[in-house]
Design a protein around this motif. Structure first.
Motif, PDB file in Angstrom:
ATOM      1  N   ARG A  45       8.197 -22.114   2.065  1.00  0.00           N
ATOM      2  CA  ARG A  45       6.749 -22.294   2.548  1.00  0.00           C
ATOM      3  C   ARG A  45       6.591 -23.015   3.846  1.00  0.00           C
ATOM      4  O   ARG A  45       7.390 -24.020   3.963  1.00  0.00           O
ATOM      5  CB  ARG A  45       6.181 -23.088   1.514  1.00  0.00           C
ATOM      6  CG  ARG A  45       4.751 -23.281   1.930  1.00  0.00           C
ATOM      7  CD  ARG A  45       3.973 -23.718   0.551  1.00  0.00           C
ATOM      8  NE  ARG A  45       2.526 -23.688   0.825  1.00  0.00           N
ATOM      9  CZ  ARG A  45       1.722 -24.662   0.282  1.00  0.00           C
ATOM     10  NH1 ARG A  45       2.179 -25.301  -0.543  1.00  0.00           N
ATOM     11  NH2 ARG A  45       0.280 -24.377   0.754  1.00  0.00           N
ATOM     12  N   CYS A  46       5.965 -22.684   4.672  1.00  0.00           N
ATOM     13  CA  CYS A  46       5.879 -23.328   6.176  1.00  0.00           C
ATOM     14  C   CYS A  46       4.347 -22.698   6.571  1.00  0.00           C
ATOM     15  O   CYS A  46       4.170 -21.911   6.815  1.00  0.00           O
ATOM     16  CB  CYS A  46       6.804 -23.006   7.155  1.00  0.00           C
ATOM     17  SG  CYS A  46       6.644 -23.712   8.771  1.00  0.00           S
ATOM     18  N   CYS A  47       3.482 -23.925   6.596  1.00  0.00           N
ATOM     19  CA  CYS A  47       2.128 -23.804   7.227  1.00  0.00           C
ATOM     20  C   CYS A  47       1.672 -22.600   5.933  1.00  0.00           C
ATOM     21  O   CYS A  47       1.404 -22.917   4.945  1.00  0.00           O
ATOM     22  CB  CYS A  47       2.173 -23.462   8.393  1.00  0.00           C
ATOM     23  SG  CYS A  47       2.593 -24.930   9.636  1.00  0.00           S
ATOM     24  N   CYS A  48       1.214 -21.636   6.704  1.00  0.00           N
ATOM     25  CA  CYS A  48       0.622 -20.530   6.071  1.00  0.00           C
ATOM     26  C   CYS A  48       1.595 -19.534   5.462  1.00  0.00           C
ATOM     27  O   CYS A  48       1.057 -18.608   5.123  1.00  0.00           O
ATOM     28  CB  CYS A  48      -0.595 -19.972   6.867  1.00  0.00           C
ATOM     29  SG  CYS A  48      -0.129 -19.033   8.328  1.00  0.00           S
ATOM     30  N   PHE A  49       2.682 -19.427   5.520  1.00  0.00           N
ATOM     31  CA  PHE A  49       3.717 -18.587   5.327  1.00  0.00           C
ATOM     32  C   PHE A  49       4.482 -19.004   4.015  1.00  0.00           C
ATOM     33  O   PHE A  49       4.820 -20.042   4.093  1.00  0.00           O
ATOM     34  CB  PHE A  49       4.907 -18.236   6.429  1.00  0.00           C
ATOM     35  CG  PHE A  49       6.021 -17.411   6.131  1.00  0.00           C
ATOM     36  CD1 PHE A  49       5.754 -16.052   6.051  1.00  0.00           C
ATOM     37  CD2 PHE A  49       7.028 -17.933   5.640  1.00  0.00           C
ATOM     38  CE1 PHE A  49       6.503 -14.919   5.766  1.00  0.00           C
ATOM     39  CE2 PHE A  49       8.062 -16.997   5.344  1.00  0.00           C
ATOM     40  CZ  PHE A  49       7.767 -15.622   5.240  1.00  0.00           C
ATOM     41  N   GLU A  50       4.420 -18.131   3.035  1.00  0.00           N
ATOM     42  CA  GLU A  50       5.130 -18.430   1.841  1.00  0.00           C
ATOM     43  C   GLU A  50       5.812 -17.205   1.342  1.00  0.00           C
ATOM     44  O   GLU A  50       5.215 -15.885   1.235  1.00  0.00           O
ATOM     45  CB  GLU A  50       4.052 -18.778   0.846  1.00  0.00           C
ATOM     46  CG  GLU A  50       4.687 -19.473  -0.676  1.00  0.00           C
ATOM     47  CD  GLU A  50       3.573 -20.075  -1.221  1.00  0.00           C
ATOM     48  OE1 GLU A  50       3.892 -20.210  -2.278  1.00  0.00           O
ATOM     49  OE2 GLU A  50       2.302 -20.194  -0.706  1.00  0.00           O
ATOM     50  N   ALA A  51       6.990 -17.523   0.824  1.00  0.00           N
ATOM     51  CA  ALA A  51       7.635 -16.159   0.211  1.00  0.00           C
ATOM     52  C   ALA A  51       8.597 -16.581  -0.892  1.00  0.00           C
ATOM     53  O   ALA A  51       9.135 -17.752  -0.661  1.00  0.00           O
ATOM     54  CB  ALA A  51       8.544 -15.424   1.366  1.00  0.00           C
ATOM     55  N   ALA A  52       9.060 -15.785  -1.862  1.00  0.00           N
ATOM     56  CA  ALA A  52      10.001 -16.162  -2.767  1.00  0.00           C
ATOM     57  C   ALA A  52      10.726 -15.002  -3.382  1.00  0.00           C
ATOM     58  O   ALA A  52      10.233 -13.766  -3.363  1.00  0.00           O
ATOM     59  CB  ALA A  52       9.066 -16.801  -3.980  1.00  0.00           C
ATOM     60  N   VAL A  53      11.988 -15.245  -3.875  1.00  0.00           N
ATOM     61  CA  VAL A  53      12.693 -14.135  -4.591  1.00  0.00           C
ATOM     62  C   VAL A  53      13.701 -14.886  -5.630  1.00  0.00           C
ATOM     63  O   VAL A  53      14.004 -16.100  -5.505  1.00  0.00           O
ATOM     64  CB  VAL A  53      13.707 -13.479  -3.498  1.00  0.00           C
ATOM     65  CG1 VAL A  53      14.776 -14.513  -3.111  1.00  0.00           C
ATOM     66  CG2 VAL A  53      14.105 -12.259  -4.125  1.00  0.00           C
ATOM     67  N   LYS A  54      13.785 -13.936  -6.769  1.00  0.00           N
ATOM     68  CA  LYS A  54      14.625 -14.653  -7.952  1.00  0.00           C
ATOM     69  C   LYS A  54      15.312 -13.491  -8.635  1.00  0.00           C
ATOM     70  O   LYS A  54      14.689 -12.616  -8.687  1.00  0.00           O
ATOM     71  CB  LYS A  54      13.528 -15.390  -8.903  1.00  0.00           C
ATOM     72  CG  LYS A  54      14.239 -15.934 -10.091  1.00  0.00           C
ATOM     73  CD  LYS A  54      13.359 -16.751 -11.027  1.00  0.00           C
ATOM     74  CE  LYS A  54      12.316 -15.756 -11.648  1.00  0.00           C
ATOM     75  NZ  LYS A  54      11.354 -16.754 -12.655  1.00  0.00           N
ATOM     76  N   VAL A  55      16.554 -13.585  -8.747  1.00  0.00           N
ATOM     77  CA  VAL A  55      17.283 -12.834  -9.602  1.00  0.00           C
ATOM     78  C   VAL A  55      17.767 -13.751 -11.172  1.00  0.00           C
ATOM     79  O   VAL A  55      18.345 -14.754 -10.878  1.00  0.00           O
ATOM     80  CB  VAL A  55      18.523 -12.469  -8.906  1.00  0.00           C
ATOM     81  CG1 VAL A  55      19.455 -11.686  -9.926  1.00  0.00           C
ATOM     82  CG2 VAL A  55      18.336 -11.697  -7.587  1.00  0.00           C
TER      83      VAL A  55
END
Length: 103
Positions: A45-55
């Motif tokens: 997460r940085c300013c307006c960018f957010e991403a996630a992944v999970k196994v």
């Protein structure tokens, strides 16, 4: 990062509160008691960018769970998603918010 509106945030990727927690300025590490739930996780997460992944192998304990799948994205006002029609049978064909075919 004090904003609580994050939708992807996971405690799995926080070193704080884990065994042997160690931190030097802005980088921390620690050990979780449960090694495989999830086996791999990452979020950014940085300013307006957010991403996630999970196994997480614990999500595939039964055979029917192997078929549960979904992908989606949004660009501007357009939202697109893909689902497994064998699992998500209740809306097979929808036109202008009206269900044409489904179980």
């Amino acid at each position: 990062m004090g904003n609580s509106s994050s939708t992807y945030h996971s405690s799995s990727t926080e070193s704080s509160g884990k065994s042997w927690h160690t931190k030097c300025i802005c980088v921390g590490c620690g050990f979780m008691d449960n090694m495989c739930q999830p086996a791999f996780a990452g979020d950014v997460r940085c300013c307006c960018f957010e991403a996630a992944v999970k196994v997480d192998p614990s999500q595939c304990k039964d055979a029917h769970q192997l078929c549960i799948a979904r992908a989606g994205m949004k660009v501007g006002p357009v939202v697109v998603d893909a689902t497994n029609p064998f699992v998500d049978k209740h809306e097979l064909i929808v036109v202008a918010e009206k269900k044409v075919c489904g179980c």
